[in-house]
Write an enzyme that holds these catalytic residues in place. Structure first.
Site, PDB file in Angstrom:
ATOM      1  N   GLN A  77     -29.254  -5.027  -5.952  1.00  0.00           N
ATOM      2  CA  GLN A  77     -27.561  -5.464  -6.254  1.00  0.00           C
ATOM      3  C   GLN A  77     -27.521  -5.609  -4.711  1.00  0.00           C
ATOM      4  O   GLN A  77     -27.843  -5.335  -3.548  1.00  0.00           O
ATOM      5  CB  GLN A  77     -26.951  -3.455  -6.265  1.00  0.00           C
ATOM      6  CG  GLN A  77     -25.453  -4.851  -6.141  1.00  0.00           C
ATOM      7  CD  GLN A  77     -24.859  -5.330  -7.661  1.00  0.00           C
ATOM      8  OE1 GLN A  77     -25.706  -6.086  -8.274  1.00  0.00           O
ATOM      9  NE2 GLN A  77     -24.092  -6.790  -7.115  1.00  0.00           N
TER      10      GLN A  77
ATOM     11  N   ASP B 298     -33.730 -11.023 -12.159  1.00  0.00           N
ATOM     12  CA  ASP B 298     -32.633 -11.503 -11.654  1.00  0.00           C
ATOM     13  C   ASP B 298     -33.052 -12.538 -11.174  1.00  0.00           C
ATOM     14  O   ASP B 298     -32.274 -13.049 -10.404  1.00  0.00           O
ATOM     15  CB  ASP B 298     -32.489 -10.195 -10.659  1.00  0.00           C
ATOM     16  CG  ASP B 298     -30.663 -10.530 -10.161  1.00  0.00           C
ATOM     17  OD1 ASP B 298     -29.692 -11.785 -10.917  1.00  0.00           O
ATOM     18  OD2 ASP B 298     -29.969 -10.271  -8.871  1.00  0.00           O
TER      19      ASP B 298
ATOM     20  N   LYS C 129     -23.122  -3.335 -15.475  1.00  0.00           N
ATOM     21  CA  LYS C 129     -24.836  -3.373 -16.052  1.00  0.00           C
ATOM     22  C   LYS C 129     -25.162  -2.574 -17.173  1.00  0.00           C
ATOM     23  O   LYS C 129     -26.024  -2.686 -17.744  1.00  0.00           O
ATOM     24  CB  LYS C 129     -25.471  -4.297 -14.973  1.00  0.00           C
ATOM     25  CG  LYS C 129     -25.156  -5.395 -14.016  1.00  0.00           C
ATOM     26  CD  LYS C 129     -25.927  -5.855 -13.728  1.00  0.00           C
ATOM     27  CE  LYS C 129     -24.780  -6.792 -12.252  1.00  0.00           C
ATOM     28  NZ  LYS C 129     -25.839  -7.253 -11.552  1.00  0.00           N
TER      29      LYS C 129
END
Length: 285
Positions: A99, A122, A55
């Site tokens: 994450q 996200d 990313k």
């Protein structure tokens, strides 16, 4: 010989990222500030480390600044929440990616909710799920959002179709079903307690496999002509669908890798630029 057409997420993601890069450059030129995505990783899970690095590389190519926060595996929920609240309050950060997985000792939901909705690029907070479900402005969960873009790219209109989502996670299965429902599909959720999963899947015009069990969906489970989206990822680059047998019956199918995965990252970075534009008062960029 496979009959299904491949849904190429790699090429579509590349086009999205090219456009995102142009928008990021325009935003930077107009405001003097580059979009910034903060990534937060608890521990050193090898797959997560690799994913975060990927990313960061994509950010760099798209003209997005990345700020990485690496926390030790022993980090408590309270410490993680504090880190995320600080990033949420930092005007130099426009989007936040936490994450996961984070370790069983972490209250994942409490951590997600520490992310300000305006920086939840996200799409993992309660607020994002609500706005997505009601079709209001906000951020979609990245993988389901990428799935919908793939359907659009290949001319698949969910309206009136039967869609079966195999999986009910808060950031994949559930939001995928809500996005399909918003597009007038008739949606069935299946999961580990579903009786006769094969029979349910055989009714589907659109199958979204998102359960994390390798090759769970087999060709014999697929209705001839169905669209098969494999959003699962298992060790060894194996999806939730038995690709070879399913491709014999599907009309369209995503490969693993190269299908949904690239679209997830493209959606994340696109939403990061969206978030930066809103926060910098340049929403038209």
């Amino acid at each position: 010989m496979s009959q299904a057409r491949l849904m190429d997420g790699t090429s579509l993601a590349r086009r999205i990222l090219e456009e995102t890069g142009k928008r990021a450059a325009g935003l930077t030129e107009r405001t003097g500030t580059a979009p910034c995505l903060a990534t937060v990783l608890v521990g050193e899970d090898p797959a997560s480390v690799t994913y975060v690095r990927m990313k960061q590389n994509r950010c760099r190519k798209a003209g997005i600044t990345s700020r990485h926060v690496a926390l030790p595996a022993a980090t408590t929920t309270e410490e993680l929440v504090g880190t995320l609240e600080a990033l949420s309050a930092d005007p130099g950060v426009h989007g936040i990616l936490l994450q996961h997985p984070m370790g069983e000792h972490i209250d994942e939901r409490a951590a997600f909710e520490a992310i300000a909705p305006g920086k939840d690029v996200d799409g993992v907070t309660f607020a994002s799920f609500a706005t997505m479900s009601f079709g209001l402005p906000g951020f979609v969960s990245c993988t389901p959002g990428g799935v919908m873009r793939l359907l659009d790219e290949y001319g698949v209109d969910p309206a009136g179709k039967r869609a079966v989502v195999v999986g009910r996670s808060a950031i994949l299965g559930k939001p995928a079903g809500m996005l399909l429902l918003a597009r007038d599909a008739t949606v069935t959720y299946c999961h580990s307690r579903t009786r006769d999963l094969s029979a349910a899947v055989r009714e589907a015009d659109i199958v979204v496999a998102a359960v994390g069990r390798p090759r769970l969906i087999r060709g014999q489970d697929v209705k001839p002509g169905a669209v098969v989206i494999d959003a699962g990822y298992n060790p060894g680059n194996i999806g939730d669908v038995d690709f070879d047998s399913a491709a014999e019956r599907a009309s369209l199918i995503t490969p693993v890798p190269g299908g949904v995965g690239p679209m997830t990252i493209a959606t994340l970075l696109e939403q990061t630029v969206d978030a930066a534009a809103r926060q910098l008062g340049a929403a038209g960029v």
